[in-house]
Design an enzyme around this catalytic site. Structure first.
Site, short mmCIF file in Angstrom:
data_model
loop_
_atom_site.label_atom_id
_atom_site.label_comp_id
_atom_site.label_asym_id
_atom_site.label_seq_id
_atom_site.Cartn_x
_atom_site.Cartn_y
_atom_site.Cartn_z
N HIS A 314 21.49 22.12 92.39
CA HIS A 314 22.29 21.08 93.03
C HIS A 314 23.75 21.39 92.79
O HIS A 314 24.11 21.91 91.73
CB HIS A 314 21.95 19.70 92.43
CG HIS A 314 22.43 18.57 93.26
ND1 HIS A 314 23.71 18.08 93.16
CD2 HIS A 314 21.82 17.85 94.23
CE1 HIS A 314 23.86 17.10 94.02
NE2 HIS A 314 22.74 16.93 94.69
N ASP A 375 14.31 16.43 95.89
CA ASP A 375 13.35 16.87 96.90
C ASP A 375 12.13 17.58 96.32
O ASP A 375 11.18 17.86 97.04
CB ASP A 375 14.05 17.81 97.90
CG ASP A 375 15.12 17.08 98.69
OD1 ASP A 375 14.82 15.98 99.16
OD2 ASP A 375 16.23 17.61 98.82
#
Ligand code: CMC
Length: 444
Positions: A314, A375
């Protein structure tokens, strides 16, 4: 500029080329790093700054969401995501994001009734669906249909009027589940199921996805609750790619529904919201390949191979994504409670957990602080709910809509807000004279 951003000091910048020295304001945020206000830099020094991907640049101020990537913290309006996931509902969280405070009971009742009032789509909008190919991706359909809402709500809406903006927000939050479910129904050749306003937000979505006009359909409350929590977790994430797209598109004062369609388009990519679909494709590939996990780990580390561990890494989180922790637990609970019966889902979860363990003990991932993100586990839950793969990012969009519209509303309500217009570091040809075609020499 938000009144909450205080000037606490200045930063001195010395131009080593000319010796010129300038002062720039240093702003204190409510939480998080201090920020240098560089708006006057070009005027004072004649230089631009270069920061593609916004690695160190705050594109705006915002009171909505705070995240600390080093510590793995996410808060909406100051409330930790863990508390909202445990105690709130998606609509209550939506109110919080839009209005800044948790609602009283009467405020919540009024808000829920406003949302419920807008769940239907204009009948003309139904015809848009039949213009799409049956095998069109539901995200493509969603971009088109949400954009088309601008043709229904335009001239009578004043984007400079806070009440009209809130009305647009209610419409969007209310209609997204209907638009999303109908994208699926159209692709499957199934009749559209109209909203049932006696159901709560998430149960209503599952009803529109799976009910049949010919049979009674009871929504599984376990699945509806799990979906509601997932929507809360996706509701906002400060200035991510799709939200920044919404702000940039909206800064030209365009129609809000057209603006939100641009956010959906940005979300679709596999580096962003499309990763939830890509994770399941990757886990399935791993399970079907018969190859050991180490094979895929090595591929993810190989710079000559485009393969990446989807659902890992991320831009901001350099620690475990707090949303992933909650989703991982829901995933376990759902499987333990027998909410999903397909054994292949358990196999996907087993592979995901094994992959996580192997990656987190590997130097490549450790040294780059690559952890599972939101996710990584959400797709397994969606599969367990019977939601098809190509609808995963659509669900992300349903949850994120309220964040997009809250951020758009915040920007539109800021009297100092300007059209977004980045500058560039030009690297093309210097000025040259036009050559007649018979004088040109091929560069091939
Ligand atoms: N697998 C293997 N290597 C990775 C991965 C990954 N998933 N993610 C980052 N890296 C490596 C990357 O190769 C780079 O290595 P090096 O320093 O040797 O060049 C380093 O880690 C930093 O990566 P980056 O691409 O410069 O980082 P970024 O902040 O630009 O990208 C990201 C962030 C999310 C796009 C990226 O981590 C990624 O592609 N992850 C997989 C896709 C994904 O799961 N996306 C969902 C993001 S969370 C939800 C959302 O935002 O929608």
């Amino acid at each position: 500029m938000s009144k909450k951003a205080r000037k606490v000091d200045t930063v001195t910048l010395i131009d080593n080329r000319t010796g010129k020295q300038i002062e720039l304001d240093l702003l204190q945020s409510t939480s998080g790093p201090m920020t240098i206000d560089i708006r006057s830099l070009y005027k004072k020094l004649g230089y631009f700054t270069y920061d593609p991907g916004f690695m160190s640049t705050a594109s705006c101020w915002s009171d909505i969401t705070y995240l600390d990537g080093e510590e793995g913290v996410l808060e909406y309006r100051g409330y930790p995501i863990e508390q909202l996931a445990e105690k709130s509902t998606f609509l209550e969280t939506s109110y919080l994001l839009l209005h800044g405070e948790l609602p009283t009971q009467s405020q919540l009742d009024e808000f829920v009734s406003n949302i419920t009032y807008h769940t239907m789509l204009h009948e003309q909008l139904l015809r848009f669906y039949s213009g799409f190919r049956r095998d069109g991706h539901p995200m493509a359909i969603m971009v088109g249909v949400v954009g088309a809402l601008s043709a229904f709500y335009h001239d009578d809406e004043d984007i400079h009027n806070p009440e009209d903006r809130m009305n647009a927000a209610h419409r969007l939050v209310a209609k997204m589940p209907t638009i999303a479910a109908w994208s699926y129904r159209y692709a499957m050749g199934l009749p559209f199921i109209y909203p049932d306003n006696s159901l709560d937000y998430s149960a209503n979505f599952l009803h529109m996805m799976f009910a049949m006009p010919s049979e009674k359909y009871d929504v599984n409350p376990l699945l509806a609750k799990a979906l509601d929590v997932i929507l809360i977790l996706h509701a906002d994430h400060e200035q991510n790619a799709s939200t920044s797209t919404v702000r940039l598109a909206g800064s030209s004062q365009a129609n809000p529904f057209a603006v939100l369609a641009s956010g959906i388009a940005s979300l679709w990519g596999p580096a962003h919201g499309g990763a939830n679909e890509a994770v399941i494709r990757m886990l399935t590939e791993i399970n079907e390949s018969g190859k050991p996990l180490s094979h895929f780990i090595e591929r993810a580390k190989d710079k000559n191979d485009r393969f990446r561990l989807m659902g890992f890494g991320h831009r901001v989180y350099k620690n475990y994504d707090p949303r992933a922790k909650i989703i991982r637990k829901i995933c376990h609970d759902m499987l333990a409670q027998g909410a999903c019966t397909d054994p292949s889902h358990q196999k996907l979860l087993d592979t995901a957990m094994e992959l996580e363990q192997v990656a987190l003990s590997d130097d490549y991932f450790k040294s780059r602080n690559l952890y599972p993100n939101v996710d990584f586990y959400s797709g397994i839950i969606f599969l367990g709910m019977g939601i098809p793969l190509n609808m995963f990012t659509v669900l992300f969009a349903v949850g994120r809509s309220v964040g997009w519209v809250a951020q758009w509303n915040e920007m539109m309500g800021d009297s100092e807000s300007k059209i977004g217009r980045p500058r560039q570091l030009y690297t093309g040809s210097p000025r040259r004279e036009y050559k007649p075609i018979d004088k040109r020499i091929s560069q091939d």
